[in-house]
Design a protein around this motif. Structure first.
Motif, short mmCIF file in Angstrom:
data_model
loop_
_atom_site.label_atom_id
_atom_site.label_comp_id
_atom_site.label_asym_id
_atom_site.label_seq_id
_atom_site.Cartn_x
_atom_site.Cartn_y
_atom_site.Cartn_z
N ILE A 187 10.82 6.59 4.19
CA ILE A 187 9.60 7.34 4.52
C ILE A 187 9.84 8.08 5.83
O ILE A 187 10.22 7.47 6.83
CB ILE A 187 8.38 6.39 4.65
CG1 ILE A 187 8.05 5.78 3.29
CG2 ILE A 187 7.17 7.13 5.21
CD1 ILE A 187 6.99 4.71 3.33
N LYS A 188 9.63 9.39 5.79
CA LYS A 188 9.82 10.20 7.00
C LYS A 188 8.57 10.05 7.88
O LYS A 188 7.44 10.19 7.39
CB LYS A 188 10.02 11.66 6.61
CG LYS A 188 10.37 12.56 7.78
CD LYS A 188 10.64 13.98 7.27
CE LYS A 188 11.10 14.91 8.36
NZ LYS A 188 10.17 15.14 9.44
N VAL A 189 8.81 9.76 9.14
CA VAL A 189 7.67 9.56 10.06
C VAL A 189 7.59 10.72 11.04
O VAL A 189 8.56 11.03 11.74
CB VAL A 189 7.80 8.23 10.82
CG1 VAL A 189 6.64 8.05 11.79
CG2 VAL A 189 7.84 7.06 9.85
N ASN A 190 6.45 11.39 11.06
CA ASN A 190 6.24 12.49 12.01
C ASN A 190 5.31 11.99 13.13
O ASN A 190 4.21 11.52 12.86
CB ASN A 190 5.60 13.68 11.29
CG ASN A 190 6.54 14.25 10.24
OD1 ASN A 190 7.68 14.55 10.53
ND2 ASN A 190 6.06 14.36 9.01
N ILE A 191 5.84 12.14 14.34
CA ILE A 191 5.06 11.69 15.51
C ILE A 191 4.90 12.88 16.44
O ILE A 191 5.87 13.59 16.72
CB ILE A 191 5.78 10.54 16.24
CG1 ILE A 191 5.80 9.30 15.33
CG2 ILE A 191 5.08 10.21 17.57
CD1 ILE A 191 6.60 8.15 15.87
N GLN A 192 3.71 13.09 16.90
CA GLN A 192 3.49 14.19 17.85
C GLN A 192 2.50 13.77 18.93
O GLN A 192 1.83 12.75 18.81
CB GLN A 192 2.99 15.43 17.13
CG GLN A 192 1.68 15.25 16.41
CD GLN A 192 1.12 16.59 15.95
OE1 GLN A 192 0.94 17.50 16.75
NE2 GLN A 192 0.84 16.70 14.66
N LYS A 193 2.47 14.59 19.97
CA LYS A 193 1.55 14.31 21.08
C LYS A 193 0.27 15.09 20.85
O LYS A 193 0.30 16.31 20.73
CB LYS A 193 2.20 14.73 22.40
CG LYS A 193 1.53 14.13 23.62
CD LYS A 193 2.11 14.67 24.90
CE LYS A 193 1.49 15.99 25.29
NZ LYS A 193 0.03 15.97 25.51
N HIS A 239 0.83 -1.20 0.00
CA HIS A 239 0.00 0.00 0.00
C HIS A 239 0.87 1.26 0.00
O HIS A 239 0.59 2.21 -0.74
CB HIS A 239 -0.93 0.00 1.21
CG HIS A 239 -1.88 1.16 1.23
ND1 HIS A 239 -3.01 1.21 0.44
CD2 HIS A 239 -1.84 2.35 1.90
CE1 HIS A 239 -3.64 2.35 0.64
NE2 HIS A 239 -2.96 3.06 1.53
N LEU A 240 1.92 1.24 0.81
CA LEU A 240 2.81 2.42 0.89
C LEU A 240 3.51 2.62 -0.45
O LEU A 240 3.67 3.75 -0.92
CB LEU A 240 3.84 2.23 2.01
CG LEU A 240 3.28 2.17 3.43
CD1 LEU A 240 4.37 1.85 4.43
CD2 LEU A 240 2.60 3.48 3.81
N LYS A 241 3.91 1.53 -1.08
CA LYS A 241 4.60 1.64 -2.38
C LYS A 241 3.64 2.16 -3.45
O LYS A 241 3.99 3.00 -4.25
CB LYS A 241 5.18 0.27 -2.78
CG LYS A 241 6.47 -0.04 -2.03
CD LYS A 241 7.15 -1.25 -2.61
CE LYS A 241 8.53 -1.41 -1.97
NZ LYS A 241 9.14 -2.69 -2.30
N LYS A 242 2.43 1.62 -3.40
CA LYS A 242 1.42 2.00 -4.41
C LYS A 242 1.09 3.51 -4.32
O LYS A 242 0.95 4.17 -5.33
CB LYS A 242 0.15 1.17 -4.17
CG LYS A 242 -0.86 1.24 -5.30
CD LYS A 242 -2.04 0.31 -5.05
CE LYS A 242 -2.99 0.90 -4.02
NZ LYS A 242 -4.10 0.03 -3.68
N THR A 243 1.01 4.00 -3.10
CA THR A 243 0.63 5.41 -2.92
C THR A 243 1.84 6.35 -3.08
O THR A 243 1.66 7.56 -3.13
CB THR A 243 -0.01 5.63 -1.53
OG1 THR A 243 0.84 5.02 -0.55
CG2 THR A 243 -1.37 5.00 -1.44
N LYS A 244 3.04 5.79 -3.13
CA LYS A 244 4.28 6.56 -3.37
C LYS A 244 4.47 7.71 -2.39
O LYS A 244 4.93 8.79 -2.76
CB LYS A 244 4.29 7.09 -4.80
CG LYS A 244 4.36 6.00 -5.84
CD LYS A 244 4.32 6.59 -7.24
CE LYS A 244 4.30 5.49 -8.27
NZ LYS A 244 3.92 5.91 -9.59
N ILE A 245 4.08 7.49 -1.16
CA ILE A 245 4.21 8.58 -0.18
C ILE A 245 5.64 8.65 0.36
O ILE A 245 6.36 7.66 0.37
CB ILE A 245 3.21 8.41 0.98
CG1 ILE A 245 3.35 7.02 1.61
CG2 ILE A 245 1.78 8.61 0.54
CD1 ILE A 245 3.68 7.05 3.01
#
Lengths: 240, 86
Positions: free
Chosen positions: A56-62, A24-30
């Motif tokens: 893939i850059k992952v943004n995590i926040q509270k 899914h991640l590959k298909k959406t090319k994010i």
């Protein structure tokens, strides 16, 4: 007062980048993800390594009401529930069920990708999936503005108790020449509302999801405290 | 599917010397309530009781437990949250 022990009830499986998710991640090319999870699925170390391998850059926040970054609660359902704007290519939620991702849909008008690690299934949801709730919310806001007799509901559950805010709202409404009545209970039970037919619109001061998810199942109009205090903002947020 | 974390529960009960424990489980875990009660009563001297109603979050805690002399409430599936102030 009894003491309290909270246990996370972690999922007993291993959270990993399955073929389903990877495809899914590959298909959406994010290239970037705003990542959220319920506390059961918050052990994401392995998954983060895999995302890194895929560049893939992952943004995590509270979120505002949670105690830990990554986690999302059902009440983090407003545009200002997050410290930073969610602007990654994808908003990804890890978990089962719809209660938590619904909060994300209500907060941001963007598609939310749900990865359920238990069933290894992916689902993409957006505001179209909440159209009934959102239409009812808008209609109820209009009824609230045109109501003269308003019932304000207060729960005594400490985590959801907003008695002072209810009194503030009552004052505000009385200044607008409206009649406001405060009703107190422990659990808010919709079957009790019909005993007060003089109330034209109810204001829920407890869990904000009562004023979004539950309104489609009751006949009486109801809005949330936040929206009652500032109806103009509520209309703007519904359009966001 | 979800961990009951009984070891932590039992050690907390023993450490706090709790005598009456209330067990509050979310809907998806309610069917395991008997396992929790059995474990508590077999492994400690405490008595355990089951909250019948809702368990939507740590904002949804049972009230009035002091009337029943419950000295420990245990809720599964949630953790601390920040209450919004109005």
């Amino acid at each position: 007062m009894p003491r309290l022990l909270l246990l996370d009830a972690k999922w007993d499986g291993e959270l990993k980048l399955t073929k389903t998710l990877k495809d899914h991640l590959k298909k959406t090319k994010i290239k970037s993800i705003d990542l959220f999870a319920s506390t059961q699925f918050a052990e994401i170390e392995n998954l983060l390594k895999e995302f890194k391998k895929l560049k893939i850059k992952v943004n995590i926040q509270k979120a505002k009401r949670t105690n830990k970054p990554l986690q999302i609660l059902g009440c983090d359902c407003y545009p200002d529930s997050f410290e930073k704007t969610l602007k990654s290519d994808m908003i990804l939620y890890l978990g089962d069920g719809m209660f938590h991702p619904k909060a994300l849909i209500l907060a941001v008008d963007r598609p939310i990708t749900i990865f359920d690690p238990i069933s290894d299934k992916i689902k993409v949801v957006d505001r179209k999936d909440l159209q009934r709730e959102l239409n009812k919310k808008k209609a109820n806001l209009k009824i609230y503005l045109n109501s003269d007799k308003i019932g304000i509901l207060v729960t005594i559950k400490p985590g959801q108790q907003y008695f002072l805010a209810a009194k503030k709202l009552k004052q505000q409404l009385e200044k607008e020449d409206k009649n406001a009545y405060i009703f107190i209970d422990d659990t808010l039970n919709p079957s009790h509302y019909e005993n007060y037919p003089f109330i034209q619109c109810w204001v829920n001061t407890a869990c904000p999801r009562i004023g979004t998810d539950d309104i489609v199942n009751i006949n009486q109009p109801m809005i949330n405290l936040r929206d009652a205090l500032d109806p103009s903002r509520a209309f703007v947020e519904l359009e966001k | 599917m979800y961990k009951l974390d009984l070891d932590k529960l039992i050690s907390t009960i023993k450490q706090q010397k709790a005598k009456q424990v209330l067990i509050q489980l979310p809907d998806g875990m309610k069917q395991k309530a008997n396992l929790v009660v059995d474990a508590v009563e077999e492994q400690t001297s405490a008595k355990a009781f089951i909250w019948l109603g809702s368990c939507y979050g740590s904002c949804d805690l049972p009230l009035g437990m002091d009337i029943l002399n419950i000295d420990l409430v245990v809720q599964w599936g949630h953790n601390k949250f920040n209450k919004e102030m109005w």
